[in-house]
Design an enzyme around this catalytic site. Structure first.
Site, PDB file in Angstrom:
ATOM      1  N   TYR A  94      -7.363  -5.338   9.848  1.00 44.94           N
ATOM      2  CA  TYR A  94      -7.089  -5.871   8.498  1.00 44.94           C
ATOM      3  C   TYR A  94      -7.226  -7.386   8.509  1.00 44.94           C
ATOM      4  O   TYR A  94      -7.901  -7.967   7.643  1.00 44.94           O
ATOM      5  CB  TYR A  94      -5.691  -5.455   8.044  1.00 44.94           C
ATOM      6  CG  TYR A  94      -5.439  -5.636   6.567  1.00 44.94           C
ATOM      7  CD1 TYR A  94      -5.343  -6.901   6.009  1.00 44.94           C
ATOM      8  CD2 TYR A  94      -5.300  -4.534   5.707  1.00 44.94           C
ATOM      9  CE1 TYR A  94      -5.120  -7.083   4.653  1.00 44.94           C
ATOM     10  CE2 TYR A  94      -5.075  -4.694   4.349  1.00 44.94           C
ATOM     11  CZ  TYR A  94      -4.978  -5.971   3.829  1.00 44.94           C
ATOM     12  OH  TYR A  94      -4.771  -6.139   2.480  1.00 44.94           O
ATOM     13  N   LYS A 140     -12.582  -5.242   2.424  1.00 45.39           N
ATOM     14  CA  LYS A 140     -13.519  -5.771   3.418  1.00 45.39           C
ATOM     15  C   LYS A 140     -14.834  -6.288   2.843  1.00 45.39           C
ATOM     16  O   LYS A 140     -15.574  -6.997   3.542  1.00 45.39           O
ATOM     17  CB  LYS A 140     -13.847  -4.686   4.461  1.00 45.39           C
ATOM     18  CG  LYS A 140     -12.711  -4.407   5.411  1.00 45.39           C
ATOM     19  CD  LYS A 140     -12.436  -5.610   6.279  1.00 45.39           C
ATOM     20  CE  LYS A 140     -11.214  -5.454   7.135  1.00 45.39           C
ATOM     21  NZ  LYS A 140     -10.544  -6.713   7.412  1.00 45.39           N
ATOM     22  N   TYR A 170       0.871  -1.170   0.000  1.00 44.62           N
ATOM     23  CA  TYR A 170       0.000   0.000   0.000  1.00 44.62           C
ATOM     24  C   TYR A 170       0.910   1.223   0.000  1.00 44.62           C
ATOM     25  O   TYR A 170       1.680   1.416   0.942  1.00 44.62           O
ATOM     26  CB  TYR A 170      -0.892   0.015   1.250  1.00 44.62           C
ATOM     27  CG  TYR A 170      -1.992  -1.031   1.221  1.00 44.62           C
ATOM     28  CD1 TYR A 170      -1.723  -2.363   1.524  1.00 44.62           C
ATOM     29  CD2 TYR A 170      -3.300  -0.678   0.895  1.00 44.62           C
ATOM     30  CE1 TYR A 170      -2.738  -3.322   1.500  1.00 44.62           C
ATOM     31  CE2 TYR A 170      -4.317  -1.633   0.873  1.00 44.62           C
ATOM     32  CZ  TYR A 170      -4.033  -2.944   1.172  1.00 44.62           C
ATOM     33  OH  TYR A 170      -5.027  -3.891   1.148  1.00 44.62           O
TER      34      TYR A 170
HETATM   35  C1  DHB Z   1      -7.126  -6.065  -3.466  1.00 46.48           C
HETATM   36  C2  DHB Z   1      -8.030  -5.052  -3.391  1.00 46.48           C
HETATM   37  C3  DHB Z   1      -8.025  -4.221  -2.299  1.00 46.48           C
HETATM   38  O1  DHB Z   1      -8.898  -3.251  -2.203  1.00 46.48           O
HETATM   39  C4  DHB Z   1      -7.128  -4.383  -1.279  1.00 46.48           C
HETATM   40  O2  DHB Z   1      -7.131  -3.548  -0.226  1.00 46.48           O
HETATM   41  C5  DHB Z   1      -6.245  -5.398  -1.353  1.00 46.48           C
HETATM   42  C6  DHB Z   1      -6.244  -6.240  -2.461  1.00 46.48           C
HETATM   43  C7  DHB Z   1      -7.115  -6.976  -4.623  1.00 46.48           C
HETATM   44  O3  DHB Z   1      -7.914  -6.790  -5.544  1.00 46.48           O
HETATM   45  O4  DHB Z   1      -6.292  -7.899  -4.649  1.00 46.48           O
END
Ligand code: DHB
Length: 396
Positions: A389, A299, A207
């Protein structure tokens, strides 16, 4: 118009929507010996190829395991201990297993959907795909769903109707405005999401906060990467040829990725939405039909799973023992977790995205960087992110 008779079906639970919430609910109910019929406007191929986030919390995996749906997930999915958080010049790993004793599984929602489809095939589930004109009716008296199949009208009577039909489905509208409260939040940015036939350049998700905007490096397999870039709302895909996407990912995340074929590209709007109560009479709502979170933190699928994990035993007690207590508590119990995830998704989103230009945005960017530094350097900060998370227990 020729006069047509209406075909009638009867079941105990009518489920509107054959996404993960609807199919998992039918699976859980079948395990308790409760009959259900699922109706879906889209084709099976469509629902099995819809691309969505692919992160499963530990409690989602435990639930899928406990009902015989975890085999392929464990064989083909990837267990991650944590995530990386980064901003220009710094990258930090948060190890959720060390922090809170549990990690997450990376396993695409499309795969969960296929596993559910196969399990329901094996269970002889009645699922009617490609219906039109679906309406949820009479939910305080004689609940039923009407729809057409190939232009032929049908009626499905049930003891209970469950709306698992997402934010654009008809179920939500069957709760009168005088009964429902809604809370909503829009965000001044969207995600450009791409799937690429490129090996991920990282072992766990990254991220990335960046002055140009947020970026996320996720993955689907050892050879497929899922990548996202923050873009303005209403962005036209034509402005984002592949070269520009790879160049921007290199700027925001780092130069490690080798560009390769992009197989899918789309712009995803971001929204928070909660509707309460998640029940009206004999209509119950689950998953996106009742709540939407922005994608940051992945989520949505986990909330759908936890909703139906609460709802299935509640409906079993209602229909088998005539005991309404769990059904009466469903909305309040589910909403506790919904609001926790709504907050977490909002918090991750607003901590990581650039909010625009000007002095307020510059001030906000300083706060975001301070918050990020606190999250990665303080045990309390890191644990708070990890706990949310990796996911709270079902029934939190
Ligand atoms: C993915 C999408 C998300 O919003 C996230 O926080 C983590 C992974 C995904 O599409 O892999």
């Amino acid at each position: 118009m020729p006069w047509m008779t209406m075909d009638r079906m009867r079941t105990e639970v009518a489920i509107v929507g054959a996404g993960p919430a609807g199919l998992l609910l039918s699976h859980l109910l079948a395990q308790d010996g409760i009959d259900s019929v699922v109706v879906e406007t889209r084709s099976r191929e469509y629902v099995e190829s819809r691309i969505r986030a692919g992160i499963l919390e530990s409690s989602s995996v435990e639930l899928l395991d406990s009902v015989g749906l975890g085999k392929r997930l464990h064989d083909d999915g990837d267990h991650h201990r944590g995530i990386y958080l980064q901003w220009p010049g710094e990258r930090h790993h948060l190890d959720f297993v060390d922090l809170v004793g549990r990690g997450v599984w990376v396993y695409g929602q499309t795969e969960v959907q296929k596993d559910l489809g196969r399990a329901r095939d094996a269970g002889g589930q009645r699922i009617v795909y490609e219906v039109a004109d679906t309406a949820v009716r009479d939910v305080t008296d004689r609940p039923h769903v009407t729809f057409t199949v190939d232009g032929r009208p049908e009626r499905l009577d049930a003891e209970v109707v469950v709306g698992c039909d997402g934010s654009f489905g008809p179920s939500r509208g069957a709760v009168p405005e005088t009964v429902a409260g809604t809370w909503t939040r829009t965000y001044p940015y969207s995600w450009l999401g791409v799937l690429a036939d490129v090996a991920p350049s990282t072992d766990e998700l990254i991220y990335a906060w960046h002055p140009d905007g947020f970026a996320l490096h996720s993955m689907r397999s050892a050879t497929v990467s899922r990548l996202y870039l923050q873009v303005p709302n209403e962005t036209d895909l034509a402005e984002w040829p592949d070269e520009r996407i790879w160049a921007e990912l290199a700027v925001r995340i780092g130069p490690e990725r080798v560009p390769g074929p992009i197989t899918e590209k789309s712009v995803l709007p971001m929204r928070s939405y909660v509707m309460a109560p998640m029940r009206h009479g004999r209509l119950f709502l689950a998953g996106d039909a009742a709540h939407i979170v922005p994608p940051t933190g992945a989520k949505g699928l986990n909330l759908a799973i936890s909703d139906v994990a609460l709802l299935a035993p509640a409906l079993t007690a209602l229909l088998r023992e005539n005991d309404p207590r769990l059904a009466d508590a469903y909305s309040d119990t589910a909403l506790r977790r919904v609001w926790r995830c709504t907050h977490f998704s909002w918090w991750m989103t607003t901590m990581l995205h650039r909010g625009g230009a000007g002095p307020d945005a510059d001030f906000e960017a300083q706060l975001q960087q301070s918050q990020l530094r606190w999250v990665v350097s303080s045990q309390a900060g890191a644990t708070g992110l990890a706990e949310n998370y990796a996911g709270l227990p079902i029934g939190y």
